[in-house]
Scaffold this active site. Structure first.
Site, PDB file in Angstrom:
ATOM      1  CG  ASN A  15      -0.337  -0.261   2.649  1.00  0.00           C
ATOM      2  OD1 ASN A  15       0.946  -0.702   3.061  1.00  0.00           O
ATOM      3  ND2 ASN A  15      -1.324   0.506   3.295  1.00  0.00           N
ATOM      4  CD  GLU A  63      -1.379   4.881   4.524  1.00  0.00           C
ATOM      5  OE1 GLU A  63      -0.823   5.642   5.034  1.00  0.00           O
ATOM      6  OE2 GLU A  63      -2.186   3.513   4.619  1.00  0.00           O
ATOM      7  CB  CYS A  78      -5.207  -1.295  -1.731  1.00  0.00           C
ATOM      8  SG  CYS A  78      -6.447  -0.834  -1.069  1.00  0.00           S
ATOM      9  CD  GLU A 111      -5.819  -6.078  -1.534  1.00  0.00           C
ATOM     10  OE1 GLU A 111      -4.418  -5.024  -1.231  1.00  0.00           O
ATOM     11  OE2 GLU A 111      -6.154  -5.968  -0.945  1.00  0.00           O
ATOM     12  CB  CYS A 133     -10.648  -2.584   0.036  1.00  0.00           C
ATOM     13  SG  CYS A 133     -10.159  -1.847  -1.489  1.00  0.00           S
ATOM     14  CB  CYS A 185      -8.863  -4.280  -4.307  1.00  0.00           C
ATOM     15  SG  CYS A 185      -7.341  -3.376  -3.526  1.00  0.00           S
TER      16      CYS A 185
HETATM   17  N1  THU Z   1      -4.841  -1.357   2.021  1.00  0.00           N
HETATM   18  C1  THU Z   1      -4.621  -2.961   1.133  1.00  0.00           C
HETATM   19  O1  THU Z   1      -3.917  -2.488   0.784  1.00  0.00           O
HETATM   20  N2  THU Z   1      -5.489  -3.177   0.030  1.00  0.00           N
HETATM   21  C2  THU Z   1      -6.277  -3.686   1.041  1.00  0.00           C
HETATM   22  O2  THU Z   1      -7.378  -4.461   0.886  1.00  0.00           O
HETATM   23  C3  THU Z   1      -7.234  -2.999   1.687  1.00  0.00           C
HETATM   24  C4  THU Z   1      -6.581  -1.875   2.808  1.00  0.00           C
HETATM   25  C5  THU Z   1      -4.666  -0.163   2.904  1.00  0.00           C
HETATM   26  C6  THU Z   1      -5.265   0.751   2.441  1.00  0.00           C
HETATM   27  C7  THU Z   1      -3.990   2.137   3.040  1.00  0.00           C
HETATM   28  O3  THU Z   1      -2.973   2.308   3.068  1.00  0.00           O
HETATM   29  C8  THU Z   1      -4.368   1.536   4.598  1.00  0.00           C
HETATM   30  O4  THU Z   1      -4.479  -0.350   4.208  1.00  0.00           O
HETATM   31  C9  THU Z   1      -5.457   0.920   5.171  1.00  0.00           C
HETATM   32  O5  THU Z   1      -6.609   1.290   5.008  1.00  0.00           O
END
Ligand code: THU
Length: 134
Positions: A47, A49, A58, A60, A91, A94
């Site tokens: 991920n 940010e 994310c 994935e 999520c 994704c």
């Molecule tokens: N996140 C992912 O990398 N994958 C997911 O399927 C759900 C959320 C990350 C996004 C963000 O940086 C952190 O998790 C909190 O939401």
């Protein structure tokens, strides 16, 4: 929880190792992903940010985009690793991206509590599709 196959375990290890590179200063929730193509290639994602939170991507999706950028297409399986106390599922956004590039994929969610294998078909049973030639 059922035992993982050696191919699944290898992918979980790659996702766990990728997680070290996660850029998550805002949530502190670090995620690693690794996917394997039908041709046997591995692509990792983390991920990433952003101060403008909506720009966050994310793990994935980073893995899928990296695969596409390398000219690959067909995902066999994808592993996602977090350190959450309970297994963290991909999520919705994704799942939508994965249904386009990995409709038949196995999805392995893993963490300190163990691992579980499911399928994208189970995670997104009635997806939005827009038929075009690729
Ligand atoms: N996140 C992912 O990398 N994958 C997911 O399927 C759900 C959320 C990350 C996004 C963000 O940086 C952190 O998790 C909190 O939401």
């Amino acid at each position: 929880m059922a035992e993982l196959t050696s191919a699944e375990s290898r992918l979980v290890a790659a996702a766990r190792s990728a997680r070290e590179h996660a850029y998550a200063p805002y949530s502190a929730f670090r995620v690693g992903a690794a996917l394997e193509t039908e041709s046997g290639k591995l692509f990792a994602g983390v991920n990433v940010e952003n101060a403008s939170y909506g720009a966050t991507v994310c793990a994935e999706r980073v893995a899928v985009f990296s695969m596409v950028a390398a000219g690959e297409r067909n995902v066999k399986r994808i592993a996602v690793y977090t350190e959450a106390p309970e297994l963290s599922m991909p999520c919705g956004m994704c799942r939508q991206v994965l249904i386009e590039h990995a409709p038949g994929a196995d999805v392995i969610v893993a963490g300190p509590s163990g691992a579980r294998t499911t399928t994208l078909a189970l995670l997104l049973p009635e997806p939005f599709v827009f038929e075009v030639s690729r």
